[in-house]
Write an enzyme that holds these catalytic residues in place. Structure first.
Site, PDB file in Angstrom:
ATOM      1  N   HIS A   1       0.859  -1.190   0.000  1.00  0.00           N
ATOM      2  CA  HIS A   1       0.000   0.000   0.000  1.00  0.00           C
ATOM      3  C   HIS A   1       0.895   1.241   0.000  1.00  0.00           C
ATOM      4  O   HIS A   1       1.620   1.500   0.957  1.00  0.00           O
ATOM      5  CB  HIS A   1      -0.916   0.010   1.223  1.00  0.00           C
ATOM      6  CG  HIS A   1      -2.079   0.944   1.092  1.00  0.00           C
ATOM      7  ND1 HIS A   1      -3.374   0.592   1.431  1.00  0.00           N
ATOM      8  CD2 HIS A   1      -2.154   2.238   0.658  1.00  0.00           C
ATOM      9  CE1 HIS A   1      -4.182   1.612   1.207  1.00  0.00           C
ATOM     10  NE2 HIS A   1      -3.462   2.634   0.746  1.00  0.00           N
ATOM     11  N   LEU A   2       0.823   1.972  -1.071  1.00  0.00           N
ATOM     12  CA  LEU A   2       1.652   3.159  -1.259  1.00  0.00           C
ATOM     13  C   LEU A   2       1.483   4.159  -0.117  1.00  0.00           C
ATOM     14  O   LEU A   2       0.362   4.418   0.320  1.00  0.00           O
ATOM     15  CB  LEU A   2       1.274   3.824  -2.592  1.00  0.00           C
ATOM     16  CG  LEU A   2       1.945   5.159  -2.923  1.00  0.00           C
ATOM     17  CD1 LEU A   2       3.437   4.966  -3.155  1.00  0.00           C
ATOM     18  CD2 LEU A   2       1.280   5.784  -4.155  1.00  0.00           C
ATOM     19  N   HIS A   3       2.583   4.724   0.353  1.00  0.00           N
ATOM     20  CA  HIS A   3       2.514   5.781   1.371  1.00  0.00           C
ATOM     21  C   HIS A   3       3.781   6.621   1.301  1.00  0.00           C
ATOM     22  O   HIS A   3       4.864   6.104   1.053  1.00  0.00           O
ATOM     23  CB  HIS A   3       2.339   5.200   2.781  1.00  0.00           C
ATOM     24  CG  HIS A   3       3.380   4.194   3.161  1.00  0.00           C
ATOM     25  ND1 HIS A   3       3.374   2.886   2.706  1.00  0.00           N
ATOM     26  CD2 HIS A   3       4.466   4.278   3.966  1.00  0.00           C
ATOM     27  CE1 HIS A   3       4.396   2.218   3.213  1.00  0.00           C
ATOM     28  NE2 HIS A   3       5.084   3.039   3.967  1.00  0.00           N
ATOM     29  N   GLN A   4       3.610   7.900   1.487  1.00  0.00           N
ATOM     30  CA  GLN A   4       4.740   8.827   1.500  1.00  0.00           C
ATOM     31  C   GLN A   4       4.967   9.348   2.914  1.00  0.00           C
ATOM     32  O   GLN A   4       4.061   9.874   3.545  1.00  0.00           O
ATOM     33  CB  GLN A   4       4.506  10.010   0.566  1.00  0.00           C
ATOM     34  CG  GLN A   4       5.601  11.079   0.661  1.00  0.00           C
ATOM     35  CD  GLN A   4       5.736  11.927  -0.581  1.00  0.00           C
ATOM     36  OE1 GLN A   4       6.536  11.643  -1.445  1.00  0.00           O
ATOM     37  NE2 GLN A   4       4.932  12.974  -0.685  1.00  0.00           N
TER      38      GLN A   4
END
Length: 215
Positions: free
Chosen positions: A151-154
């Protein structure tokens, strides 16, 4: 008193109760909020155990209340969530609602709001915490060090001049001067105030489930 040893000679042995009281010279750093991390998922006998729930934390978070999910702001396509194990005080992350792994998986609308929300988060931190700089980073894939690779996260981490210390190196401990829920509340208020100036909604998608990307 004295005692004779086989090695020869008398050796004086002082009674410890007669010693004058001495402080050890160490200062105490009290961080009671860390007990919520230490005891999280612990067994009844106090032995640590891994959480049984394997659900993606970035999918589960938006379905909870803002307080329980540590959500600081909800947009239309992305949201801001506090890091439960922060690198530094005030560390939060920008995540899409959709369960996608890579930046290249985002639609144009998602990508636009993803970056706009990152800029908004920096201004929120500037308003609330007055950092001297930031670390922004995305780890893409397990090999790149992503803790939740699916799950993409910055990460957006505020930094202050002079805030480095020896604790993470010699004690594997990060010191946090503010409780996580208090930091979330302060950020949430600033997100609500500043979001319109960035062309972003005050309160975006509600707590309903978001469909995963099936491509």
């Amino acid at each position: 008193m004295s005692q004779n040893h086989d090695c020869g000679g008398d050796v004086r042995v002082d009674d410890p109760e007669q010693f004058p009281p001495r402080e050890d010279g160490y200062q105490r750093l009290w961080t009671p909020q860390r007990m919520s991390y230490v005891l999280r998922g612990s067994a009844d006998d106090g032995a640590a155990k891994k959480p049984k729930n394997t659900e993606c934390p970035f999918c589960a978070g938006p379905r909870k209340s803002d307080e329980d999910g540590l959500i600081a702001w909800r947009g239309t396509h992305v949201f801001a969530i506090m890091n439960l194990y922060p690198y530094n005080c005030g560390h939060l992350m920008i995540c899409p609602y959709r369960h996608v792994s890579f930046l290249t998986d985002l639609t144009d609308d998602e990508l636009f709001e993803f970056e706009k929300a990152s800029a908004l988060a920096m201004n929120v931190m500037k308003t609330v915490s007055h950092p001297d700089g930031w670390n922004l980073g995305i780890n893409q894939g397990e090999v790149a060090g992503a803790g939740v690779a699916t799950h993409l996260h910055q990460h957006i981490v505020p930094r202050w001049n002079g805030d480095s210390n020896f604790m993470p190196i010699v004690a594997q401990t990060r010191t946090m001067p503010i409780l996580l829920h208090e930091q979330r509340e302060a950020y949430a208020a600033a997100f609500e105030k500043l979001a319109p100036s960035h062309g972003l909604p005050l309160e975006g998608a509600p707590t309903q489930d978001h469909e995963e990307d099936e491509d």
